[in-house]
Design a protein around this motif. Structure first.
Motif, short mmCIF file in Angstrom:
data_model
loop_
_atom_site.label_atom_id
_atom_site.label_comp_id
_atom_site.label_asym_id
_atom_site.label_seq_id
_atom_site.Cartn_x
_atom_site.Cartn_y
_atom_site.Cartn_z
N THR A 195 0.84 -1.19 0.00
CA THR A 195 0.00 0.00 0.00
C THR A 195 0.87 1.24 0.00
O THR A 195 2.11 1.17 0.11
N GLU A 196 0.22 2.40 -0.05
CA GLU A 196 0.96 3.66 -0.04
C GLU A 196 1.66 3.88 1.30
O GLU A 196 2.62 4.66 1.38
N ASN A 197 1.21 3.22 2.34
CA ASN A 197 1.85 3.37 3.65
C ASN A 197 3.31 2.92 3.63
O ASN A 197 4.11 3.33 4.47
N ALA A 198 3.65 2.07 2.66
CA ALA A 198 5.03 1.57 2.56
C ALA A 198 6.00 2.69 2.20
O ALA A 198 7.22 2.55 2.42
N THR A 199 5.49 3.79 1.64
CA THR A 199 6.40 4.87 1.23
C THR A 199 7.08 5.55 2.42
O THR A 199 8.07 6.23 2.26
N SER A 200 6.53 5.35 3.63
CA SER A 200 7.17 5.93 4.80
C SER A 200 8.39 5.13 5.24
O SER A 200 9.08 5.51 6.19
N GLY A 201 8.64 4.01 4.56
CA GLY A 201 9.87 3.26 4.76
C GLY A 201 9.96 2.54 6.09
O GLY A 201 8.98 2.04 6.63
N THR A 202 11.17 2.52 6.64
CA THR A 202 11.42 1.73 7.85
C THR A 202 10.61 2.22 9.05
O THR A 202 10.37 1.47 9.98
N ARG A 203 10.18 3.48 9.00
CA ARG A 203 9.38 4.00 10.10
C ARG A 203 8.09 3.19 10.28
O ARG A 203 7.67 2.89 11.40
N ALA A 204 7.48 2.80 9.16
CA ALA A 204 6.25 2.02 9.21
C ALA A 204 6.50 0.64 9.81
O ALA A 204 5.69 0.12 10.58
N LEU A 205 7.64 0.04 9.48
CA LEU A 205 7.96 -1.28 10.00
C LEU A 205 8.27 -1.23 11.49
O LEU A 205 7.81 -2.09 12.26
N LYS A 206 9.04 -0.24 11.90
CA LYS A 206 9.38 -0.13 13.33
C LYS A 206 8.14 0.17 14.17
O LYS A 206 7.99 -0.35 15.28
N LYS A 207 7.25 0.98 13.64
CA LYS A 207 6.01 1.30 14.36
C LYS A 207 5.16 0.05 14.53
O LYS A 207 4.60 -0.21 15.60
N ALA A 208 5.06 -0.76 13.47
CA ALA A 208 4.26 -1.99 13.54
C ALA A 208 4.86 -2.98 14.53
O ALA A 208 4.14 -3.64 15.29
N ALA A 209 6.18 -3.10 14.54
CA ALA A 209 6.85 -4.02 15.47
C ALA A 209 6.65 -3.55 16.91
O ALA A 209 6.44 -4.37 17.81
N ARG A 210 6.71 -2.24 17.12
CA ARG A 210 6.49 -1.69 18.46
C ARG A 210 5.05 -1.97 18.93
O ARG A 210 4.82 -2.34 20.10
N LYS A 211 4.10 -1.84 18.03
CA LYS A 211 2.71 -2.12 18.36
C LYS A 211 2.52 -3.60 18.71
O LYS A 211 1.76 -3.94 19.63
#
Length: 496
Positions: free
Chosen positions: A365-381
């Protein structure tokens, strides 16, 4: 009759004037280097849609040198397992190998797709006892893709490459040392995972783990991390398919691969297409459930056999061990037969085809454009959810809640694995270990909960159909209750 062996190799692209550097100083004391030249002729087989290639499976008929014969190479973690069958009189794929690839081929026929001739200058490093440590292969390759695979007509291509393969006594450090020496001299890690992929795509980048965009954009970084992790899980699932058809037992490893894949779909759902993600999650859950019936019986058989063995003889009244083994083994074999029916069905084949697409091109999705920030946020959640679920489950002691907490801990652990390179090494290792421990303790609790139901059924069956004494089954039931309480207490201590 087939034989299997594991192989691990690295491949490098080199120019026409490349010279393999001196490796004498890497030879152990008393060891030696041997050099020779061989010519290898190989015919490769695949479906018209290259389904084997997409799943990183190779099937070929080779002549020349001592490894002549039919060879099937299957992904196996960081290496590959090679299954060999002696040469046949013609190029008809032996029935044994045809059966092994029937799942990966999605039920389609396989046929020749390329012929590759290799003049190989081999440099073999041996230890003092003559055992192979590593082989450096300087290959001059000529390949011809079959007309059906190439499109308008047969396509010929030539290139040079170097392969470094570990021998039976070699180790990863030696592989790395030789690789560093090769790259200093101008060799580059190959863009192609195999000679076949290059033969079929002589003008393109090929199907390779190393493909990623050079611009380093946010979406491409996300894609690179996702595909690297998901590809590893697909390897476990595809390898499990072949091992099942070979009569082996890959059920646990396959289910772990499925769990890690499903965890990724759920934890990182905001960067993945919701419809495609939901559909694949449902299909993976379905297949995991089919395998789970077999795995549950495997675990219970081993668990109860050990428990009965540990009891004093005077407390084992009647044929308890035989009753447990015979009943659970019969169920396990029945469910295994269902698994084998499943892997020959269209629903399962569609699942494998979908996994082949996701391993290289997950829909994002377009959310992937935020890069590693999206992955780190999801892992933290995922970590926060695991912590909340564990605390809530311990408050009320509910078995279902504890099981949900266990699954949340697994997802937090797997999310930590995927994002390992985005945080400090020490922090990452600590987080993964923390949730792995929670998963283990709660797993012991869940095993006891499942065991309680099984023991109740076994005891009732023993009494009603065999007139057997139920004392020992009741004793085992009580021991499982104690084990469940201990696991719950152990979990509580993890939060203090």
């Amino acid at each position: 009759m087939s034989k299997a062996q594991q192989e691990r190799e690295d491949k490098y692209d080199v120019g026409a004037d490349f010279a393999v550097p001196d490796l004498d100083d890497l030879v152990p004391p008393g060891g030696r280097l041997e050099e020779d030249t061989v010519t290898l002729d190989s015919e490769y087989f695949d479906t018209a849609d290259r389904d084997l290639l997409r799943q990183r499976v190779t099937l070929r008929r080779r002549t020349g040198d001592t490894d002549a014969g039919w060879q099937l190479k299957v992904p196996d973690r960081k290496a590959r397992t090679e299954i060999r069958v002696p040469l046949t009189a013609d190029d008809t794929v032996p029935g044994e190998l045809a059966a092994l690839v029937s799942g990966v081929a999605l039920g389609k026929p396989v046929h020749p797709v390329a012929s590759i001739s290799t003049v190989r200058l081999r440099l073999r490093m041996l230890d003092p006892d003559g055992n192979l440590l590593t082989e450096v292969a300087d290959d001059t390759v000529r390949a011809t893709a079959a007309a059906a695979a190439a499109g308008d007509g047969a396509v010929a291509s030539e290139w040079r490459e170097v392969e470094v393969e570990l021998g039976e006594r070699g180790d990863g450090k030696l592989l790395e040392a030789i690789g560093e020496r090769l790259t200093r001299e101008g060799a580059r890690p190959s863009r192609y995972p195999s000679k076949l992929s290059r033969a079929l795509n002589p003008n393109g980048p090929g199907l390779t783990d190393n493909d990623s965009a050079a611009d380093g954009s946010g979406a491409e970084v996300v894609r690179e991390l996702l595909t690297a992790y998901l590809d590893t899980q697909v390897q476990a699932i595809v390898g499990g398919d072949v091992w099942l058809r070979r009569g082996l037992d890959p059920v646990h490893a396959t289910r772990v691969g499925i769990r890690r894949f499903r965890s990724t779909l759920r934890v990182f759902k905001k960067v993945l297409d919701p419809a495609a993600r939901t559909r694949l999650d449902e299909e993976l859950s379905w297949y995991a459930g089919v395998l789970g019936e077999v795995r549950d019986r495997q675990v219970q058989r081993a668990r109860f056999a050990a428990a009965v063995t540990d009891l004093p003889e005077e407390l084992v009244l009647g044929p308890v061990a035989a009753r447990i083994e015979n009943d659970l083994l019969a169920e396990q074999l029945r469910y295994r037969a269902e698994v084998m029916e499943t892997v020959d069905g269209d629903r399962y084949r569609n699942l494998l085809a979908e996994l082949a697409r996701w391993r290289t091109d997950p829909p994002m999705t377009e959310n992937a454009t935020s890069g590693t920030r999206a992955l780190k946020k999801a892992a933290r959640k995922a970590r926060r959810k695991a912590d909340r679920r564990l605390a809530a489950a311990l408050d009320d002691g509910d078995d279902v809640a504890l099981h949900r907490a266990r699954k949340a801990a697994k997802r937090a652990r797997y999310a930590g694995e995927l994002t390992r390179g985005l945080v400090g090494k020490k922090t990452s290792k600590k987080r993964i270990a923390e949730y792995k421990k929670i998963q283990k303790v709660l797993g012991e609790h869940q095993d006891s909960v499942v065991a309680l139901g099984t023991l109740r059924d076994l005891g009732a069956r023993a009494g009603s159909t065999g007139g057997e004494n139920g004392f020992t089954f009741g004793l085992l039931y009580g021991l499982e209750l104690q084990a469940a309480r201990r696991a719950r207490d152990d979990a509580a201590r993890l939060t203090t």
